[in-house]
Design an enzyme around this catalytic site. Structure first.
Site, PDB file in Angstrom:
ATOM      1  N   GLU B  32     -14.270   8.694  10.310  1.00 10.97           N
ATOM      2  CA  GLU B  32     -12.881   8.599   9.864  1.00 10.97           C
ATOM      3  C   GLU B  32     -12.342   9.999   9.634  1.00 10.97           C
ATOM      4  O   GLU B  32     -12.980  10.820   8.987  1.00 10.97           O
ATOM      5  CB  GLU B  32     -12.824   7.769   8.566  1.00 10.97           C
ATOM      6  CG  GLU B  32     -11.483   7.778   7.855  1.00 10.97           C
ATOM      7  CD  GLU B  32     -10.308   7.339   8.740  1.00 10.97           C
ATOM      8  OE1 GLU B  32     -10.402   6.254   9.347  1.00 10.97           O
ATOM      9  OE2 GLU B  32      -9.323   8.102   8.837  1.00 10.97           O
ATOM     10  N   HIS B  50      -1.746 -14.229   7.820  1.00 18.46           N
ATOM     11  CA  HIS B  50      -0.852 -15.110   8.571  1.00 18.46           C
ATOM     12  C   HIS B  50      -1.552 -16.399   8.978  1.00 18.46           C
ATOM     13  O   HIS B  50      -2.740 -16.397   9.274  1.00 18.46           O
ATOM     14  CB  HIS B  50      -0.329 -14.394   9.815  1.00 18.46           C
ATOM     15  CG  HIS B  50       0.630 -13.293   9.508  1.00 18.46           C
ATOM     16  ND1 HIS B  50       1.899 -13.536   9.045  1.00 18.46           N
ATOM     17  CD2 HIS B  50       0.496 -11.945   9.551  1.00 18.46           C
ATOM     18  CE1 HIS B  50       2.517 -12.380   8.830  1.00 18.46           C
ATOM     19  NE2 HIS B  50       1.684 -11.396   9.126  1.00 18.46           N
ATOM     20  N   VAL B 173     -12.581  12.726  15.319  1.00 21.10           N
ATOM     21  CA  VAL B 173     -13.110  12.814  16.680  1.00 21.10           C
ATOM     22  C   VAL B 173     -12.062  13.527  17.536  1.00 21.10           C
ATOM     23  O   VAL B 173     -10.927  13.077  17.645  1.00 21.10           O
ATOM     24  CB  VAL B 173     -13.405  11.411  17.251  1.00 21.10           C
ATOM     25  CG1 VAL B 173     -13.827  11.510  18.714  1.00 21.10           C
ATOM     26  CG2 VAL B 173     -14.466  10.724  16.410  1.00 21.10           C
ATOM     27  N   ILE B 336      -3.930  -2.977  17.703  1.00 24.46           N
ATOM     28  CA  ILE B 336      -4.109  -3.999  16.660  1.00 24.46           C
ATOM     29  C   ILE B 336      -2.907  -3.965  15.726  1.00 24.46           C
ATOM     30  O   ILE B 336      -2.962  -3.427  14.618  1.00 24.46           O
ATOM     31  CB  ILE B 336      -5.421  -3.771  15.873  1.00 24.46           C
ATOM     32  CG1 ILE B 336      -6.605  -3.523  16.806  1.00 24.46           C
ATOM     33  CG2 ILE B 336      -5.690  -4.958  14.954  1.00 24.46           C
ATOM     34  CD1 ILE B 336      -6.977  -4.708  17.679  1.00 24.46           C
ATOM     35  N   CYS B 401      -5.643   4.605 -17.722  1.00 26.26           N
ATOM     36  CA  CYS B 401      -4.302   4.279 -17.239  1.00 26.26           C
ATOM     37  C   CYS B 401      -3.748   3.189 -18.135  1.00 26.26           C
ATOM     38  O   CYS B 401      -4.275   2.086 -18.184  1.00 26.26           O
ATOM     39  CB  CYS B 401      -4.353   3.793 -15.791  1.00 26.26           C
ATOM     40  SG  CYS B 401      -2.835   3.002 -15.224  1.00 26.26           S
ATOM     41  N   CYS B 438       4.462   3.822 -14.823  1.00 28.53           N
ATOM     42  CA  CYS B 438       4.681   5.261 -14.983  1.00 28.53           C
ATOM     43  C   CYS B 438       4.176   6.022 -13.771  1.00 28.53           C
ATOM     44  O   CYS B 438       4.279   7.236 -13.714  1.00 28.53           O
ATOM     45  CB  CYS B 438       4.111   5.776 -16.293  1.00 28.53           C
ATOM     46  SG  CYS B 438       2.399   6.294 -16.249  1.00 28.53           S
TER      47      CYS B 438
HETATM   48  C1  LIG Z   1       4.666  -2.747   8.671  1.00 27.89           C
HETATM   49  C2  LIG Z   1       3.413  -3.495   8.989  1.00 27.89           C
HETATM   50  C3  LIG Z   1       3.202  -4.755   8.447  1.00 27.89           C
HETATM   51  C4  LIG Z   1       2.047  -5.476   8.734  1.00 27.89           C
HETATM   52  N1  LIG Z   1       1.844  -6.660   8.125  1.00 27.89           N
HETATM   53  C5  LIG Z   1       0.699  -7.350   8.398  1.00 27.89           C
HETATM   54  C6  LIG Z   1       0.437  -8.561   7.742  1.00 27.89           C
HETATM   55  O1  LIG Z   1       1.187  -8.973   6.872  1.00 27.89           O
HETATM   56  N2  LIG Z   1      -0.675  -9.276   8.067  1.00 27.89           N
HETATM   57  C7  LIG Z   1      -1.521  -8.823   9.025  1.00 27.89           C
HETATM   58  O2  LIG Z   1      -2.488  -9.526   9.285  1.00 27.89           O
HETATM   59  N3  LIG Z   1      -1.328  -7.644   9.611  1.00 27.89           N
HETATM   60  C8  LIG Z   1      -0.245  -6.890   9.320  1.00 27.89           C
HETATM   61  N4  LIG Z   1      -0.028  -5.690   9.922  1.00 27.89           N
HETATM   62  C9  LIG Z   1      -1.012  -5.226  10.861  1.00 27.89           C
HETATM   63  C10 LIG Z   1      -2.207  -4.599  10.187  1.00 27.89           C
HETATM   64  O3  LIG Z   1      -1.834  -3.785   9.111  1.00 27.89           O
HETATM   65  C11 LIG Z   1      -2.944  -3.775  11.212  1.00 27.89           C
HETATM   66  O4  LIG Z   1      -3.180  -4.570  12.293  1.00 27.89           O
HETATM   67  C12 LIG Z   1      -4.274  -3.265  10.715  1.00 27.89           C
HETATM   68  O5  LIG Z   1      -4.171  -2.599   9.481  1.00 27.89           O
HETATM   69  C13 LIG Z   1      -4.820  -2.323  11.742  1.00 27.89           C
HETATM   70  O6  LIG Z   1      -6.010  -1.785  11.282  1.00 27.89           O
HETATM   71  P1  LIG Z   1      -6.776  -0.734  12.152  1.00 27.89           P
HETATM   72  O7  LIG Z   1      -8.069  -0.517  11.472  1.00 27.89           O
HETATM   73  O8  LIG Z   1      -6.793  -1.180  13.550  1.00 27.89           O
HETATM   74  O9  LIG Z   1      -5.869   0.560  12.132  1.00 27.89           O
HETATM   75  P2  LIG Z   1      -5.754   1.670  11.005  1.00 27.89           P
HETATM   76  O10 LIG Z   1      -5.738   1.084   9.673  1.00 27.89           O
HETATM   77  O11 LIG Z   1      -4.608   2.533  11.387  1.00 27.89           O
HETATM   78  O12 LIG Z   1      -7.110   2.452  11.150  1.00 27.89           O
HETATM   79  C14 LIG Z   1      -7.346   3.408  12.127  1.00 27.89           C
HETATM   80  C15 LIG Z   1      -8.150   4.509  11.507  1.00 27.89           C
HETATM   81  O13 LIG Z   1      -8.597   5.383  12.487  1.00 27.89           O
HETATM   82  C16 LIG Z   1      -8.549   6.700  11.991  1.00 27.89           C
HETATM   83  N5  LIG Z   1      -8.516   7.622  13.105  1.00 27.89           N
HETATM   84  C17 LIG Z   1      -7.529   7.803  13.997  1.00 27.89           C
HETATM   85  N6  LIG Z   1      -7.838   8.771  14.865  1.00 27.89           N
HETATM   86  C18 LIG Z   1      -9.062   9.200  14.544  1.00 27.89           C
HETATM   87  C19 LIG Z   1      -9.918  10.179  15.083  1.00 27.89           C
HETATM   88  N7  LIG Z   1      -9.565  10.899  16.134  1.00 27.89           N
HETATM   89  N8  LIG Z   1     -11.112  10.396  14.489  1.00 27.89           N
HETATM   90  C20 LIG Z   1     -11.486   9.665  13.407  1.00 27.89           C
HETATM   91  N9  LIG Z   1     -10.694   8.723  12.857  1.00 27.89           N
HETATM   92  C21 LIG Z   1      -9.498   8.477  13.425  1.00 27.89           C
HETATM   93  C22 LIG Z   1      -7.309   6.679  11.192  1.00 27.89           C
HETATM   94  O14 LIG Z   1      -7.291   7.739  10.235  1.00 27.89           O
HETATM   95  C23 LIG Z   1      -7.351   5.317  10.535  1.00 27.89           C
HETATM   96  O15 LIG Z   1      -7.985   5.326   9.288  1.00 27.89           O
HETATM   97  C24 LIG Z   1       1.094  -4.938   9.614  1.00 27.89           C
HETATM   98  C25 LIG Z   1       1.302  -3.664  10.118  1.00 27.89           C
HETATM   99  C26 LIG Z   1       2.425  -2.931   9.780  1.00 27.89           C
HETATM  100  C27 LIG Z   1       2.584  -1.544  10.260  1.00 27.89           C
END
Ligand SMILES: Cc1cc2nc3c(=O)[nH]c(=O)nc-3n(C[C@H](O)[C@H](O)[C@H](O)COP(=O)(O)OP(=O)(O)OC[C@H]3O[C@@H](n4cnc5c(N)ncnc54)[C@H](O)[C@@H]3O)c2cc1C
Ligand SMILES: Cc1cc2nc3c(=O)[nH]c(=O)nc-3n(C[C@H](O)[C@H](O)[C@H](O)COP(=O)(O)OP(=O)(O)OC[C@H]3O[C@@H](n4cnc5c(N)ncnc54)[C@H](O)[C@@H]3O)c2cc1C
Ligand code: SF4
Lengths: 122, 477, 424
Positions: B32, B50, B173, B336, B401, B438
């Site tokens: 990460e 959902h 990465v 995703i 807190c 706060c």
């Molecule tokens: C506004 C909004 C509302 C949403 N509401 C919902 C909801 O209500 N219900 C639902 O099911 N889903 C919802 N989603 C979708 C959900 O939040 C995402 O699908 C999910 O969090 C994606 O997770 P992820 O691990 O794929 O991505 P991320 O959480 O973005 O994780 C990716 C990680 O990779 C790391 N990374 C990137 N590049 C590198 C690199 N080069 N080297 C090392 N690490 C790296 C990043 O720092 C990050 O921590 C919503 C999304 C948004 C934006």
């Protein structure tokens, strides 16, 4: 005579004072709600002074810093110089409120005194 | 060290892939770039589990959504993270809306969503007395719920780490080299070798993917801003309240959070910067306008903070979860976007299947422990348990807190546990210290003190959220 | 269950003065509960001078003012528990508190005085758009870092809000070597005392930008700068007036709010304007046997007023404990009503008319007025009228009603509203 408006900072009333002054000569002063305002206004026009409050490092106490103040107001122009001198000071606990921390700071004739007590840790 | 699997990205997707992998006898690492897990999209979203009626039938999204929803109850129990099955409502204000929710209803049935019902206005008001009385009806989905998104991811990572996965933070990465059968990941902390690579890097997924192959999808960040309201507003609604969806997405929703606040948002705005999580006055106004259409009683006076998240929207329209056809052993878990949070546990399972197909040997561990215990939250205990806790560890008697009633014991635990907190925001996400009214005014100096003591660093080196975000800029004098 | 006659919640100047006054009036079994590791309240971090001119007739620093009361409390042998947080107060006056050594503490109090002070407003409440980097503090948090712990929150500082704490910190940080770029105030006038504008800003050539606000925050990890803009008469930013100011620190000095979560839990009626309990002239709240004083009731600029108010609370609490007369069942009561130009009045009601000896009304105006009349109306009658050179929302005003005026209140039973107006 020139008229200057200054805000009295002696107490929170913050009176607006009208001062008639010419060079170092002070004429009529008005707007003050008490006599301290008059003294302040005259001084502010000739040789402005301020209180300085800050802290000094204290070792072995329940807090790492001790609040201090100038016992009386000091010339405004010397504030920064006094800060410099106080910065290098370190004291050890216990300290009692009123203890003299620096004597005659920057030759002003005014002492820096502790504004609270700091007992030793444990 | 040669790993069997390296996962890039510790969001909720990477977290559940790591946890799935930790069931087996193999060496996996989770890389990460940030100073904590769940710092990307997983940190800022609607937090909704959902039901699965809106993803188009037949898509991977719809399948994994419904499956993830089914799994959530068990997962939340195993990981000891808050999950409330509140149910959700899509409100209809016009004939057109009624037609829309009817379509959703039918799509939901096809997707296998349980318990869906079309309600009339009266039934809606009975369920939600504070919604706009001008409604005509609603789609009710009892299987929808709410979670704490980052706690879900943190729980999964802690459990994975407990079961042997290596978590490497501040380990970006920067390049991937394929030499024979082995991948070499060039990171900010040196090279890491691994037989398999899973790309779960969220907003960066197309960039990471193109490090090993020509990539056919691209990710477009789409910003969503939110307003968080005080706990006094937390019971304005009982379920998740949606507007009828439009082409732009699910629109503005109003929902309780698992912590008892009220959340409203998100906006939907395409942006260029993959880090831009700033909020805007126009966004805030829009949210409030739209939210008031659903729940008229809302106002800016109750807002305690605003934040924004970025959707990793793929141009394919569906999740991109597949093994590379060109480079063996490289798997994308990309694009995703919503409902990625809901789907995460199912994505974990699905990726494991893909890895198996790619030849990864999966031998179950006999000592895998699916149970992760959450930090004990003093505020949730009864008097007897509180006393017992303080007797065992007096740090639980010291409140750090005041707004959220978080004790020193909890903060220390959050720092010392596996995948522990290393900065102020990380402590905040795990304990809620600084999340209350706060907003850290009271506890910040105290938490800085504890972090400095526990991590053995001077207070000036304590950060808000990792490298470069120091809280204090030096000693006096 | 610990049984006490009087429990005082909060060991700041309000709690200390109230406890001392109750002791003076014959109450033996008193317990002060304070969450910090020592008594004194917010004053311990207010190392500047400017306290006590009215009450002690001399100018003291915060810690000096506090120490005088702390010493007396110790001399009187009044019991106190520090590092102890009150978690809950019930309407039947049972208190739950917690600390590391005793664990949970249950206290049953014949009478309670609330003296929890206030907290600072934060950025979230203001909803400034932009990034969320490190480097944004409330002025009081910065004050604690600098004065108590000896760390610098930053080197290049913009201060939003011209409340007193912000002004004091502008000077303090400058003296410690930081560069304070400007103080922005949304309103066309300052929220702080005039003397602080003079001695904290003008002395150090720090610009005060009235009718300006921060419209955007820049920087992802640590703050890099803010955009400030002029605002119109509706407090909305004016397009085209935006200016980028480079800084690593933003201090918020945008006001204080009484800390009343405990009071709400106890079912006490809260005034939406002051955010503090509705009190009568004895500082009695709407719940029997619970009094309140100091910043928990309404935000004071002067600790001297806090002390005076707390003495009133302490005296009446003692009376209540000794007489056991319900603080609410006192027959006829009179409401105080903010009239033209007045934002709020404390006390909000006058209830013990039989025993009233003196009456002080504290109030704040909603705008700046020069050479205006402060007039107190009771029905058709004018009970008080006096000219004030300057009235400003940042400075609390008082009116003391003379005994003839009080006699009117008692005698004229046809009227139940006392109104304060600002007349030009
Ligand atoms: C506004 C909004 C509302 C949403 N509401 C919902 C909801 O209500 N219900 C639902 O099911 N889903 C919802 N989603 C979708 C959900 O939040 C995402 O699908 C999910 O969090 C994606 O997770 P992820 O691990 O794929 O991505 P991320 O959480 O973005 O994780 C990716 C990680 O990779 C790391 N990374 C990137 N590049 C590198 C690199 N080069 N080297 C090392 N690490 C790296 C990043 O720092 C990050 O921590 C919503 C999304 C948004 C934006
Ligand atoms: C930064 C600043 C600068 C000021 N400058 C001046 C000045 O120059 N001149 C002047 O005259 N006045 C000044 N004042 C005003 C004056 O200091 C305050 O009005 C006064 O301190 C208020 O006293 P208090 O006892 O009501 O509140 P506080 O001093 O805040 O005390 C309240 C106490 O209650 C405790 N407490 C709260 N909740 C709980 C709980 N649940 N359990 C246990 N304990 C609890 C707190 O820890 C605190 O110690 C200033 C105030 C501030 C904040
Ligand atoms: S003149 Fe007197 S009353 Fe007026 S501000 Fe100065 S000291 Fe206060």
């Amino acid at each position: 005579m020139e008229e200057r408006i200054i805000t009295c900072i002696v107490c929170p009333m913050g009176c607006r004072l009208n001062v008639e002054a010419e060079n170092d000569k002070i004429g009529n002063i008005s707007g003050n709600r008490c006599s301290r305002g008059k003294t302040y206004a005259a001084e502010e026009c000739t040789a402005p002074k301020r209180m300085l409050t800050t802290t000094v490092r204290v070792s072995g106490g329940i807090h790492p810093f001790l609040p201090v103040k100038t016992e009386r107001a000091i010339p405004k122009g010397l504030i920064r110089q006094c800060m410099e001198e106080i910065r290098s000071v370190q004291v050890s606990a216990p300290v009692k409120a009123g203890d003299i921390i620096v004597k005659n700071i920057c030759g002003t004739g005014v002492d820096i005194i502790a504004t609270r007590s700091i007992p030793c840790q444990n | 060290m040669n790993y069997d699997v390296a996962i890039i990205g510790a969001g909720v997707t990477g977290a559940f892939i790591a946890r799935e992998l930790s069931r087996y006898d193999l060496k996996a690492c989770l890389l990460e770039k940030e100073a904590d897990v769940a710092m990307g999209t997983t940190k800022a979203n609607s937090a909704i589990v959902h039901a699965g009626y809106d993803a188009k039938h037949g898509t991977l999204k719809s399948k994994l959504n419904v499956r993830g929803n089914q799994m959530m109850e068990r997962i939340s129990r195993e990981l000891d993270v808050p999950f409330k099955k509140t149910g959700s409502l899509v409100l209809a204000f016009s004939e057109h809306d009624l037609a829309t929710i009817k379509d959703l209803y039918e799509n939901g049935l096809k997707n296998g969503v349980p318990g869906l019902r079309l309600l009339n206005a009266e039934e809606v008001i009975r369920l939600e007395p504070n919604v706009n009385p001008n409604i005509l009806g609603a789609l009710y989905a009892p299987s929808a719920g709410i979670v704490c998104p980052y706690e879900l991811a943190i729980g999964a990572v802690e459990n994975a780490v407990d079961n042997g996965v290596d978590l490497k933070l501040e380990c970006e990465v920067r390049d991937i080299r394929c030499t024979g059968d082995i991948f070499e990941l060039i990171t900010g902390k040196g090279a890491i070798r691994s037989n398999y690579v899973v790309n779960a890097s969220g907003l960066q997924a197309d960039i990471i993917s193109s490090m090993v192959q020509e990539t056919e999808f691209s990710i477009r960040p789409r910003k969503g801003e939110y307003l968080l309201m005080d706990k006094t507003m937390g019971n304005m609604v009982n379920t998740v309240i949606f507007q009828p969806p439009t082409r732009m997405g699910k629109g503005i929703l109003v929902t309780p959070t698992v912590d008892g606040n009220l959340l409203t948002g998100p906006t939907a705005e395409d942006v260029d910067d993959r880090d831009d999580v700033s909020t805007s006055p126009s966004g805030m106004r829009r949210i409030m306008e739209e939210a008031k259409k659903l729940v008229p009683n809302l106002g800016f006076r109750d807002v305690i903070t605003s934040f924004a998240g970025l959707r990793a929207a793929p141009d394919t329209g569906d999740f991109v979860i597949e093994a590379s056809r060109k480079v063996k052993g490289f798997i994308n878990a990309a694009g995703i976007e919503s409902p990625g949070l809901t789907a995460a546990p199912a994505i974990g399972e699905y990726v494991l299947e893909l890895l198996k197909e790619q030849g990864l040997a999966l031998k179950p561990k006999d000592n895998f422990n699916p149970i992760r215990k959450s930090i004990v939250h003093f505020r949730d205990l009864n008097d007897n348990d509180r006393n017992e806790l303080i007797r065992k560890n007096p740090m639980y008697g010291s409140i750090v807190c005041r707004c959220e009633t978080v004790t020193e014991g909890e903060i220390v635990d959050s720092i010392r546990r596996p995948a522990g907190a290393k900065n102020l925001d990380a402590v905040k996400r795990r304990t809620r210290a600084g999340m209350g009214r706060c907003q850290g005014g009271f506890c910040t100096p105290r938490v800085v003190d504890i972090l400095s003591r526990e991590l053995g660093i001077p207070p000036e080196e304590v950060t808000k959220k990792g490298l470069g975000s120091n809280i204090l800029l030096g000693k006096r004098g | 269950m610990l049984k006490v006659d009087l429990a005082v919640i909060g060991g700041g100047p309000a709690g200390l003065a109230a406890a001392l006054e109750a002791r003076k009036n014959g109450i033996e079994n008193i317990l002060i509960i304070e969450r910090e590791k020592e008594l004194g309240g917010i004053l311990q971090q207010c190392i500047h001078n400017g306290f006590g001119l009215h009450y002690f007739g001399e100018e003291l620093t915060g810690p000096e003012y506090a120490e005088r009361f702390v010493e007396q409390v110790k001399k009187e042998g009044i019991a106190y528990k520090t590092s102890t947080m009150v978690l809950d107060i019930r309407p039947d006056r049972t208190i739950t508190a917690v600390n590391s050594t005793d664990g949970l503490i249950k206290i049953s109090a014949a009478c309670i005085i609330l003296a929890m002070g206030c907290r600072e407003r934060t950025r979230g409440t203001l909803n400034i758009p932009g990034d969320r980097p490190a480097g944004i503090f409330t002025a009081g948090t910065a004050q604690r870092f600098v004065n108590m712990e000896g760390y610098m929150p930053g080197k290049k500082v913009v201060i939003l809000g011209s409340g007193d704490i912000g002004l004091i910190m502008a000077r303090r940080l400058t003296l410690e070597g930081a560069e304070v770029k400007m103080v922005c105030e949304l309103l066309p006038y300052s929220g702080g005392l005039t003397r602080n504008i003079v001695q904290c800003l003008e002395d150090y050539n720090i610009p005060l930008r009235l009718s300006h606000t921060v419209v955007k925050i820049h920087g992802k990890d640590r703050l890099k700068g803010v955009t400030v803009a002029k605002v119109d008469s509706n407090r909305q930013p004016i397009k085209g007036t935006e200016e980028y100011v480079e800084c690593d620190t933003l201090l918020l000095s945008v006001g204080l709010i009484p800390e009343n979560e405990l009071s709400r839990g106890a079912g006490i009626q809260i005034d939406p304007v002051t955010s503090g309990p509705v009190v009568d002239e004895r500082m009695a709240t709407s719940v029997e046997g619970i009094f309140a004083c100091g910043n928990v009731v309404h935000v004071h600029d002067l600790v001297d007023n806090v002390t005076m108010e707390s003495i009133t609370a302490g005296r009446n609490a003692a009376k209540y404990i000794l007489s056991c007369k319900d603080t609410r069942s006192v027959g006829r009561s009179i409401k105080t009503v903010p009239g033209h130009g007045v934002r709020y009045i404390v006390p909000q009601r006058i209830s013990d008319l039989e025993n009233i000896e003196e009456l002080k009304l504290f109030f704040r105006t909603n705008d700046v007025y020069r050479n205006a009349l402060v007039v107190v109306h009771f029905g058709q009658k004018t009970l008080y009228s006096a000219k004030r050179q300057k009235l400003a929302p940042g400075e609390m005003e008082t009116v003391k009603l003379k005994s003839e005026a009080l006699a009117e209140l008692v005698c004229d039973t046809s009227c139940d509203e006392l109104k304060v107006d600002i007349e030009l």
